[in-house]
Structure formats: C-alpha cells, structure tokens
Design an enzyme around this catalytic site. Sequence first.
Site, PDB file in Angstrom:
ATOM      1  N   ARG A  31      71.061  37.448  60.274  1.00  0.00           N
ATOM      2  CA  ARG A  31      71.290  38.190  61.539  1.00  0.00           C
ATOM      3  C   ARG A  31      70.020  38.797  62.119  1.00  0.00           C
ATOM      4  O   ARG A  31      70.065  39.713  62.936  1.00  0.00           O
ATOM      5  CB  ARG A  31      72.356  39.261  61.373  1.00  0.00           C
TER       6      ARG A  31
ATOM      7  N   LYS B 155      62.762  34.397  74.833  1.00  0.00           N
ATOM      8  CA  LYS B 155      63.753  33.323  74.938  1.00  0.00           C
ATOM      9  C   LYS B 155      63.501  32.359  73.792  1.00  0.00           C
ATOM     10  O   LYS B 155      62.387  31.835  73.645  1.00  0.00           O
ATOM     11  CB  LYS B 155      63.605  32.578  76.260  1.00  0.00           C
TER      12      LYS B 155
ATOM     13  N   GLU C  52      52.894  25.877  84.508  1.00  0.00           N
ATOM     14  CA  GLU C  52      53.537  27.202  84.402  1.00  0.00           C
ATOM     15  C   GLU C  52      52.606  28.290  84.948  1.00  0.00           C
ATOM     16  O   GLU C  52      53.067  29.306  85.469  1.00  0.00           O
ATOM     17  CB  GLU C  52      53.950  27.498  82.952  1.00  0.00           C
TER      18      GLU C  52
ATOM     19  N   LYS D 220      54.223  37.690  83.562  1.00  0.00           N
ATOM     20  CA  LYS D 220      55.435  37.456  82.757  1.00  0.00           C
ATOM     21  C   LYS D 220      55.910  38.757  82.123  1.00  0.00           C
ATOM     22  O   LYS D 220      57.109  39.061  82.114  1.00  0.00           O
ATOM     23  CB  LYS D 220      55.175  36.399  81.686  1.00  0.00           C
TER      24      LYS D 220
ATOM     25  N   GLU E  29      67.673  38.303  81.946  1.00  0.00           N
ATOM     26  CA  GLU E  29      67.871  37.445  83.117  1.00  0.00           C
ATOM     27  C   GLU E  29      69.171  37.691  83.862  1.00  0.00           C
ATOM     28  O   GLU E  29      70.006  36.800  84.038  1.00  0.00           O
ATOM     29  CB  GLU E  29      67.765  35.970  82.700  1.00  0.00           C
TER      30      GLU E  29
ATOM     31  N   ARG F  59      64.207  37.812  86.516  1.00  0.00           N
ATOM     32  CA  ARG F  59      63.672  36.864  85.522  1.00  0.00           C
ATOM     33  C   ARG F  59      64.018  35.421  85.882  1.00  0.00           C
ATOM     34  O   ARG F  59      63.298  34.495  85.531  1.00  0.00           O
ATOM     35  CB  ARG F  59      64.169  37.205  84.113  1.00  0.00           C
TER      36      ARG F  59
ATOM     37  N   ASN G 121      62.342  30.420  86.632  1.00  0.00           N
ATOM     38  CA  ASN G 121      62.918  29.072  86.530  1.00  0.00           C
ATOM     39  C   ASN G 121      62.651  28.214  87.760  1.00  0.00           C
ATOM     40  O   ASN G 121      63.281  27.170  87.933  1.00  0.00           O
ATOM     41  CB  ASN G 121      64.425  29.176  86.309  1.00  0.00           C
TER      42      ASN G 121
ATOM     43  N   HIS H 151      62.665  24.491  87.466  1.00  0.00           N
ATOM     44  CA  HIS H 151      63.125  24.139  86.117  1.00  0.00           C
ATOM     45  C   HIS H 151      64.470  23.413  86.094  1.00  0.00           C
ATOM     46  O   HIS H 151      64.725  22.636  85.178  1.00  0.00           O
ATOM     47  CB  HIS H 151      63.196  25.396  85.243  1.00  0.00           C
TER      48      HIS H 151
ATOM     49  N   HIS I 198      64.437  20.307  84.045  1.00  0.00           N
ATOM     50  CA  HIS I 198      65.286  20.095  82.868  1.00  0.00           C
ATOM     51  C   HIS I 198      66.114  18.818  83.042  1.00  0.00           C
ATOM     52  O   HIS I 198      66.360  18.093  82.073  1.00  0.00           O
ATOM     53  CB  HIS I 198      66.203  21.296  82.642  1.00  0.00           C
TER      54      HIS I 198
ATOM     55  N   HIS J 173      57.201  19.113  79.136  1.00  0.00           N
ATOM     56  CA  HIS J 173      57.952  20.125  79.879  1.00  0.00           C
ATOM     57  C   HIS J 173      57.207  20.520  81.162  1.00  0.00           C
ATOM     58  O   HIS J 173      57.790  20.559  82.249  1.00  0.00           O
ATOM     59  CB  HIS J 173      58.190  21.340  78.985  1.00  0.00           C
TER      60      HIS J 173
HETATM   61  P1  NAD Z   1      54.790  21.533  72.333  1.00  0.00           P
HETATM   62  O1  NAD Z   1      55.167  22.691  71.540  1.00  0.00           O
HETATM   63  O2  NAD Z   1      55.512  20.247  72.105  1.00  0.00           O
HETATM   64  O3  NAD Z   1      53.227  21.292  72.153  1.00  0.00           O
HETATM   65  C1  NAD Z   1      52.627  20.230  72.832  1.00  0.00           C
HETATM   66  C2  NAD Z   1      51.830  19.298  71.894  1.00  0.00           C
HETATM   67  O4  NAD Z   1      50.579  19.888  71.599  1.00  0.00           O
HETATM   68  C3  NAD Z   1      52.501  19.034  70.556  1.00  0.00           C
HETATM   69  O5  NAD Z   1      52.253  17.711  70.183  1.00  0.00           O
HETATM   70  C4  NAD Z   1      51.773  20.002  69.640  1.00  0.00           C
HETATM   71  O6  NAD Z   1      51.816  19.606  68.291  1.00  0.00           O
HETATM   72  C5  NAD Z   1      50.381  19.922  70.188  1.00  0.00           C
HETATM   73  N1  NAD Z   1      49.555  21.104  69.941  1.00  0.00           N
HETATM   74  C6  NAD Z   1      49.934  22.389  70.001  1.00  0.00           C
HETATM   75  N2  NAD Z   1      48.868  23.188  69.888  1.00  0.00           N
HETATM   76  C7  NAD Z   1      47.798  22.390  69.735  1.00  0.00           C
HETATM   77  C8  NAD Z   1      46.408  22.646  69.595  1.00  0.00           C
HETATM   78  N3  NAD Z   1      45.918  23.861  69.644  1.00  0.00           N
HETATM   79  N4  NAD Z   1      45.586  21.591  69.444  1.00  0.00           N
HETATM   80  C9  NAD Z   1      46.086  20.330  69.449  1.00  0.00           C
HETATM   81  N5  NAD Z   1      47.377  20.022  69.610  1.00  0.00           N
HETATM   82  C10 NAD Z   1      48.220  21.051  69.758  1.00  0.00           C
HETATM   83  O7  NAD Z   1      54.915  21.822  73.897  1.00  0.00           O
HETATM   84  P2  NAD Z   1      54.592  23.093  74.794  1.00  0.00           P
HETATM   85  O8  NAD Z   1      54.190  22.536  76.095  1.00  0.00           O
HETATM   86  O9  NAD Z   1      53.716  24.048  74.106  1.00  0.00           O
HETATM   87  O10 NAD Z   1      56.010  23.792  74.928  1.00  0.00           O
HETATM   88  C11 NAD Z   1      57.089  23.143  75.577  1.00  0.00           C
HETATM   89  C12 NAD Z   1      58.376  23.753  75.095  1.00  0.00           C
HETATM   90  O11 NAD Z   1      58.389  25.151  75.427  1.00  0.00           O
HETATM   91  C13 NAD Z   1      59.593  23.143  75.726  1.00  0.00           C
HETATM   92  O12 NAD Z   1      60.571  22.922  74.746  1.00  0.00           O
HETATM   93  C14 NAD Z   1      60.082  24.196  76.697  1.00  0.00           C
HETATM   94  O13 NAD Z   1      61.456  24.158  76.912  1.00  0.00           O
HETATM   95  C15 NAD Z   1      59.651  25.459  75.986  1.00  0.00           C
HETATM   96  N6  NAD Z   1      59.480  26.611  76.879  1.00  0.00           N
HETATM   97  C16 NAD Z   1      60.050  27.776  76.503  1.00  0.00           C
HETATM   98  C17 NAD Z   1      59.890  28.912  77.273  1.00  0.00           C
HETATM   99  C18 NAD Z   1      60.461  30.209  76.810  1.00  0.00           C
HETATM  100  O14 NAD Z   1      60.468  31.159  77.593  1.00  0.00           O
HETATM  101  N7  NAD Z   1      60.901  30.313  75.575  1.00  0.00           N
HETATM  102  C19 NAD Z   1      59.118  28.848  78.446  1.00  0.00           C
HETATM  103  C20 NAD Z   1      58.531  27.645  78.791  1.00  0.00           C
HETATM  104  C21 NAD Z   1      58.717  26.526  77.989  1.00  0.00           C
HETATM  105  N1  GLY Z   2      60.371  30.595  80.903  1.00  0.00           N
HETATM  106  C1  GLY Z   2      61.427  31.285  81.534  1.00  0.00           C
HETATM  107  C2  GLY Z   2      61.665  32.647  81.010  1.00  0.00           C
HETATM  108  O1  GLY Z   2      61.023  33.083  80.084  1.00  0.00           O
HETATM  109  O2  GLY Z   2      62.502  33.327  81.506  1.00  0.00           O
END
Ligand code: NAD
Ligand code: GLY
Length: 360
Positions: A118, A140, A182, A224, A234, A238, A242, A245, A249, A262
């Site tokens: 939890r 998130k 972003e 942010k 949200e 917030r 999106n 998005h 998505h 993404h």
């Molecule tokens: P990712 O985590 O897949 O990383 C991208 C690639 O880069 C991967 O292959 C990873 O292994 C590689 N990598 C990471 N750091 C590295 C480094 N320093 N050197 C070399 N390679 C490296 O993708 P991302 O773009 O970081 O994140 C996308 C994800 O984040 C999506 O799933 C999206 O939905 C999510 N997201 C979440 C939020 C949130 O608020 N939680 C906001 C935006 C996006």
């Molecule tokens: N990336 C969207 C949020 O954090 O709300």
Amino acid sequence: MKTLLVALGKRSYPIYIGSGLLSRPELFKKHIKSRQVIVITNTTIAPIYLDTVLKNLDDYVIEYLVLPDGEQYKTLDSVTQIFDKLLACKFSRNATLIALGGGVIGDMGGFAAACYQRGIAFLQIPTTLLAQVDSSVGGKTGVNHPLGKNMIGAFYQPQCVIADADVLDTLDERQLSAGLAEVIKYGLIRDAGFFNWLEQNIDLLLARDKSALAYAIEHSCKNKAEIVAEDETETGVRATLNLGHTFGHAIETGVGYGEYLHGEAVAIGTCLAADLSRRHAWLTDVDVERIIALFKHSRLPVVPPAQLDAGRFLELMAVDKKNIDGKIRLILLKKIGLATLPVDVDRERLELTLKTYGRK
Ligand code: NAD
Ligand code: GLY
C-alpha cells in the site's frame, strides 16, 4: 545545482537539477529513510549508470532489478516482476524504491511503489530529457493497457527528483527530440515568452549546449511544478499538460506501443490540436505555421500515420481519461501561451481536422 520545490503540503518534494548529481550520495541519502533499497532500471541504462548509483548506497541493503527496455514493456507484467523481487527479498513497508531511467521506468517504478504494501517511498532519477522535464515530476504513475495508454495507474508523489543533465550525453538524437516535444508544450500552454525563447534557441538545444539545456529543463520543471502544486489530481488546470496527448495516445495505441516515441506522437498530436484550434478561429494560420515549424526544426514528425484514418482515430480517442460520459474532450489553444481547459469538441470540426490535416 538548482533546487525547485513541488509544493504539496506534507507531500512536497525537491527537484534537483544540475551536473554530476548521480555521484552525490548525500542527495540520495537525504531522502532514503530505510536500510532496504531497490533500484529499478532497464537493460539499456543499467550498463551505463547502475554502478554509479549503487556506489552511493554502499551502506544499505541494496537490490536491483533490470527490466527489458521499451514502451511495449510498460505493462502490469513488468510491475508484477517488481513485486516478485520485492517479496523475494523480503522488503518491508519502509523500503525505498529508486526508479533510474526514462518515463517508462519512472511510471512503472512509481506505480509499483504506490502499490507495494500500500505504498513505499520512491525516488525519481530521470535519465531522458522527457523524463527530466515532465514524467518524473508530479506523481502520475502507471502502465499501459492494450486498449489504452496509461489506463492503469495512481497519483503517487516521489520523495525527490534528481535530474542530472550529464546523463543526456548518452541519449540518442531521436530521444532528445522526443523530449523537446514536451518542452515546447510548456511554451504553448502557458508561457509565450518561453515559446519565443525556444524558437530562437532550438539549434543550441539540438547541439546539447549545456546552458541552453539547463535553462530549458529548469524552466519546464518550474512550469510543471506550479501546475501540479495548483492541481495535483487533475481536476482543472493540470489537464492542460495533455495538449496534443489525446491524439498522441491514439497514435501510440493505434500503431502499436513503441513504434512512435511518446514525444513524437505528442508532436503530431499537438499539430492536430493546433489545426483544430485554428478552426475555432483561436489560432491564426501564422500561429499554426510557427508551431509546426518549431516541431519540424526539432526533428519531430508533424503528420499523422497514414494507416490511422479519421474513423480509427475517433475510436481510439474515445478511450481517454479526460472524456466524460464517453464524450471526447480536448485541450486546445486560445493562443500561443494559453491553453483551454478540456472542451467538448465540435464533432464536425474535429472530423475535418482528422480528414484533412497532413493528409495528401
Ligand atoms: P523511455 O523511458 O522509453 O526512454 C527512452 C529510451 O531512452 C529507452 O530506450 C531508454 O532505455 C533510453 N534511455 C534512457 N535514458 C538514457 C540515457 N541517459 N542514455 C541512453 N539511453 C537512455 O521513454 P521516455 O521518453 O523517457 O518516456 C516516455 C514514457 O513516459 C511514456 O510511457 C509516457 O507515457 C510517459 N510519460 C509520463 C508522464 C507522467 O506524467 N508520468 C509524462 C510524460 C510521459
Ligand atoms: N504529463 C501530464 C501530467 O503530468 O499531468
């Protein structure tokens, strides 16, 4: 090092931004209140950064789990592997989880931390530009479902975010550009001055100029943090994060997770949102051209995949967390630097955008 605060009362936490932060044990230790620590990372990041992080934690009971790399592994199965490891190691409720990676690892690590017994403490160590400017901040967490992106998850805040700009040196060009999508978003939704700055400094960012990157990361995190402090779960502002998005998505789910990054899907989605905002006479043709030009200049795609026709887009967009009673709601732009809250879309205009924008 710069420190920003995400102000959430008892759940407030710092975002540390700077160089060489991965090798500063005191930053980690300050936020670890237990003996048991687990680092979650993936097969790409582990060989480059895992040892550096583990060295900070010599005096802890330390475990790690290396998951496969990719958006297609952002699943409940991967999160179950985290639970399996935590249980096999007999980790208690006061254990700490460190998510070392991009948004995929951060979202899954945070979700596992939210659910294990939890809720256990967790630290975000974002290693992509996208994770440093967006996903690691704001709590998130979650995973994808075959029928919809990020459909399973929880709001769960970390103890801190440690954004070491040096790790971006090993990021490939395509990933850097995905992060810029972003960054550009913040300019579009609430910060016209930042959008202008990005237009003028995009070449420096693409060349990984350290001071330009530091400015962009700090400025994005500041935007942010302010939004999250105002609306953690949200119910209002917030949702503006999106922008683009819902279209994005739909692209990620429709084409298959991992095909488009993404940030790439968000870039295309934002151009679609800009086109639709123009149809409401909020944006001018010139505004839309500036937006598309900045994404293109950032080496990002700006037209939707041909295999998703308007009908399929609409089907996919029906699965979105902003929708109410099954009605599609979108964030649009009143002008560059000002987003709307979610609006019930005018179906006719939306279909026009989907049928014509970027279509031959
Ligand atoms: P990712 O985590 O897949 O990383 C991208 C690639 O880069 C991967 O292959 C990873 O292994 C590689 N990598 C990471 N750091 C590295 C480094 N320093 N050197 C070399 N390679 C490296 O993708 P991302 O773009 O970081 O994140 C996308 C994800 O984040 C999506 O799933 C999206 O939905 C999510 N997201 C979440 C939020 C949130 O608020 N939680 C906001 C935006 C996006
Ligand atoms: N990336 C969207 C949020 O954090 O709300």
